[in-house]
Design a protein around this motif. Structure first.
Motif, PDB file in Angstrom:
ATOM      1  N   ARG A 119       0.832  -1.221   0.093  1.00 17.75           N
ATOM      2  CA  ARG A 119      -0.440  -0.526  -0.133  1.00 17.75           C
ATOM      3  C   ARG A 119       1.038   1.469  -0.134  1.00 17.75           C
ATOM      4  NH1 ARG A 119      -5.226   1.910   0.474  1.00 17.75           N
ATOM      5  NH2 ARG A 119      -5.596   3.665   1.645  1.00 17.75           N
ATOM      6  N   TYR A 120       0.737   2.268  -0.740  1.00 22.05           N
ATOM      7  CA  TYR A 120       1.371   3.449  -1.236  1.00 22.05           C
ATOM      8  C   TYR A 120       1.071   4.305  -0.360  1.00 22.05           C
ATOM      9  CZ  TYR A 120       4.425   1.360  -4.090  1.00 22.05           C
ATOM     10  OH  TYR A 120       5.918   0.110  -4.606  1.00 22.05           O
ATOM     11  N   ASN A 121       1.339   5.556   0.445  1.00 25.62           N
ATOM     12  CA  ASN A 121       0.867   6.563   0.751  1.00 25.62           C
ATOM     13  C   ASN A 121       1.507   7.476   0.326  1.00 25.62           C
ATOM     14  OD1 ASN A 121      -1.401   8.183   2.206  1.00 25.62           O
ATOM     15  ND2 ASN A 121      -1.608   7.057   3.717  1.00 25.62           N
ATOM     16  N   ALA A 122       1.268   8.911   0.374  1.00 24.66           N
ATOM     17  CA  ALA A 122       1.611  10.362   0.134  1.00 24.66           C
ATOM     18  C   ALA A 122       2.467  10.538   1.459  1.00 24.66           C
ATOM     19  CB  ALA A 122       1.205  11.432  -0.247  1.00 24.66           C
ATOM     20  N   ASN A 123       3.346  11.211   2.099  1.00 27.14           N
ATOM     21  CA  ASN A 123       3.464  11.740   3.510  1.00 27.14           C
ATOM     22  C   ASN A 123       2.828  12.427   4.073  1.00 27.14           C
ATOM     23  OD1 ASN A 123       6.231  10.030   3.396  1.00 27.14           O
ATOM     24  ND2 ASN A 123       7.442  11.583   2.706  1.00 27.14           N
ATOM     25  N   ASN A 124       2.579  13.064   3.231  1.00 27.21           N
ATOM     26  CA  ASN A 124       0.956  14.167   3.527  1.00 27.21           C
ATOM     27  C   ASN A 124      -0.326  13.438   3.122  1.00 27.21           C
ATOM     28  OD1 ASN A 124      -0.606  16.570   3.649  1.00 27.21           O
ATOM     29  ND2 ASN A 124       0.407  17.949   3.574  1.00 27.21           N
ATOM     30  N   ASP A 125      -1.324  13.442   3.863  1.00 26.65           N
ATOM     31  CA  ASP A 125      -2.235  12.954   3.468  1.00 26.65           C
ATOM     32  C   ASP A 125      -3.636  13.717   2.254  1.00 26.65           C
ATOM     33  OD1 ASP A 125      -2.427   9.972   4.528  1.00 26.65           O
ATOM     34  OD2 ASP A 125      -3.097  10.743   6.319  1.00 26.65           O
ATOM     35  N   ASN A 126      -2.943  14.958   2.371  1.00 22.56           N
ATOM     36  CA  ASN A 126      -3.371  15.988   1.201  1.00 22.56           C
ATOM     37  C   ASN A 126      -2.960  16.025  -0.193  1.00 22.56           C
ATOM     38  OD1 ASN A 126      -5.212  17.185   3.055  1.00 22.56           O
ATOM     39  ND2 ASN A 126      -3.494  18.847   4.111  1.00 22.56           N
ATOM     40  N   TYR A 127      -2.217  15.227  -0.162  1.00 17.04           N
ATOM     41  CA  TYR A 127      -1.735  14.730  -1.535  1.00 17.04           C
ATOM     42  C   TYR A 127      -1.277  13.734  -2.238  1.00 17.04           C
ATOM     43  CZ  TYR A 127       0.653  19.644  -0.300  1.00 17.04           C
ATOM     44  OH  TYR A 127       0.602  20.907  -0.402  1.00 17.04           O
ATOM     45  N   ARG A 128      -1.844  12.925  -1.319  1.00 21.21           N
ATOM     46  CA  ARG A 128      -2.273  11.487  -1.746  1.00 21.21           C
ATOM     47  C   ARG A 128      -3.336  11.236  -2.965  1.00 21.21           C
ATOM     48  NH1 ARG A 128      -2.877   5.767  -0.671  1.00 21.21           N
ATOM     49  NH2 ARG A 128      -4.232   5.373  -1.062  1.00 21.21           N
ATOM     50  N   GLY A 129      -3.040  10.612  -4.259  1.00 21.53           N
ATOM     51  CA  GLY A 129      -3.523  10.652  -5.144  1.00 21.53           C
ATOM     52  C   GLY A 129      -3.691  10.072  -6.018  1.00 21.53           C
ATOM     53  N   TYR A 130      -3.701   9.690  -7.211  1.00 23.11           N
ATOM     54  CA  TYR A 130      -4.704   8.612  -8.127  1.00 23.11           C
ATOM     55  C   TYR A 130      -3.887   7.269  -8.251  1.00 23.11           C
ATOM     56  CZ  TYR A 130      -5.396   5.954 -12.930  1.00 23.11           C
ATOM     57  OH  TYR A 130      -5.519   5.035 -13.294  1.00 23.11           O
ATOM     58  N   PHE A 131      -1.773   7.834  -8.715  1.00 25.79           N
ATOM     59  CA  PHE A 131      -0.871   6.866  -8.484  1.00 25.79           C
ATOM     60  C   PHE A 131      -0.697   6.219  -7.798  1.00 25.79           C
ATOM     61  CE2 PHE A 131       0.168   9.405 -12.321  1.00 25.79           C
ATOM     62  CZ  PHE A 131       0.096   8.370 -12.914  1.00 25.79           C
ATOM     63  N   HIS A 132      -1.258   6.683  -6.233  1.00 22.63           N
ATOM     64  CA  HIS A 132      -0.804   5.992  -5.117  1.00 22.63           C
ATOM     65  C   HIS A 132      -1.228   4.705  -4.701  1.00 22.63           C
ATOM     66  CE1 HIS A 132       1.012   9.449  -3.708  1.00 22.63           C
ATOM     67  NE2 HIS A 132       1.150   9.247  -3.446  1.00 22.63           N
ATOM     68  N   GLU A 133      -2.867   5.156  -5.557  1.00 21.44           N
ATOM     69  CA  GLU A 133      -3.885   3.880  -5.199  1.00 21.44           C
ATOM     70  C   GLU A 133      -3.574   2.671  -6.505  1.00 21.44           C
ATOM     71  OE1 GLU A 133      -7.105   1.763  -3.649  1.00 21.44           O
ATOM     72  OE2 GLU A 133      -6.152   3.504  -2.969  1.00 21.44           O
ATOM     73  N   GLN A 134      -3.828   3.117  -8.058  1.00 26.46           N
ATOM     74  CA  GLN A 134      -2.710   2.003  -8.887  1.00 26.46           C
ATOM     75  C   GLN A 134      -1.430   1.786  -8.634  1.00 26.46           C
ATOM     76  OE1 GLN A 134      -4.796   1.808 -11.182  1.00 26.46           O
ATOM     77  NE2 GLN A 134      -6.286   3.249 -10.755  1.00 26.46           N
ATOM     78  N   LEU A 135      -0.946   1.949  -7.346  1.00 23.05           N
ATOM     79  CA  LEU A 135       0.673   1.889  -7.423  1.00 23.05           C
ATOM     80  C   LEU A 135      -0.076   1.106  -6.459  1.00 23.05           C
ATOM     81  CD1 LEU A 135       3.040   4.069  -8.071  1.00 23.05           C
ATOM     82  CD2 LEU A 135       2.744   2.481  -9.551  1.00 23.05           C
ATOM     83  N   SER A 136      -0.815   0.549  -5.526  1.00 23.82           N
ATOM     84  CA  SER A 136      -1.032  -0.631  -4.256  1.00 23.82           C
ATOM     85  C   SER A 136      -2.046  -1.817  -5.075  1.00 23.82           C
ATOM     86  CB  SER A 136      -1.892  -0.238  -3.273  1.00 23.82           C
ATOM     87  OG  SER A 136      -1.431   1.582  -3.076  1.00 23.82           O
TER      88      SER A 136
END
Length: 193
Positions: A119-136
């Motif tokens: 599971r990928y995530n951004a260091n700052n949750d406000n910047y979690r994007g489409y690619f984080h979900e696609q890579l997980s």
């Protein structure tokens, strides 16, 4: 010269005949390894940590099947220009063969293949994007290594493994390769019986 060769042969037979591990032995291990390597998504150097617990069962005096459960955390990843990280869980069955099996020392080679999740995530949750979900998603792991155990007594010992690990994403169309590299694993092992 023949005496030296004969003495050397009997010495080797004596060494290899005195076994630390025996068929039906059961052991528990806990280890950690820093992840060294480089990828298109992260810098070279130490970028993460794996914590691994293992249960091993000896199917012969020199061969064991180890069931490894691993948790991995990797940081310093850039995804879509966003500082990111991932967490991963994996199950890796491993076949281990001791080619040196002395009273206090074992030297082995191992090979394992496993599956897990990431599971990928951004260091700052406000910047979690489409690619984080696609890579997980799902991952595959191949582990090939050499190592050794040194037992302080009949039950308790130190373990060092130098594995080469290849991890691939098997569910994402965005990125196939996650990690490949060497990481020395240092841990403790305990023989139950």
């Amino acid at each position: 010269m023949k005496r030296i060769l004969l003495l050397f042969t009997f010495s080797l037979l004596g060494i290899y005949g005195f076994s630390q591990s025996k068929k039906n032995d059961l052991k528990l291990s806990v280890s950690a390894l820093p992840l060294f390597g480089a990828s298109q998504n992260f810098e070279s150097g130490i970028n993460g940590l794996v914590i691994k617990s293992s249960v091993g069962y000896y199917i012969s005096d020199k061969t064991s099947i180890d069931l490894n459960f691993a948790y991995t955390s990797m940081n310093n990843i850039i995804i879509d220009d966003i500082d990111s990280y991932y967490n991963s869980f994996a199950f890796i069955p491993t076949l281990r063969n001791n080619f040196v099996n002395l009273n206090n020392l074992r030297v082995f080679a191992e090979f394992g293949v496993g599956l897990g999740t990431i599971r990928y995530n951004a260091n700052n949750d406000n910047y979690r994007g489409y690619f984080h979900e696609q890579l997980s998603g799902g991952i595959s792991i191949i582990n090939l290594g050499v190592g050794g155990n040194y037992y302080f007594n009949d039950k308790f010992g130190l373990e060092l493994v130098i594995p080469y690990i290849i991890t691939n994403n098997i569910t994402s169309g965005q990125s196939k390769h996650i990690y490949s590299g060497v990481g020395p694993t240092i841990g403790l092992t305990y023989k139950i019986n």
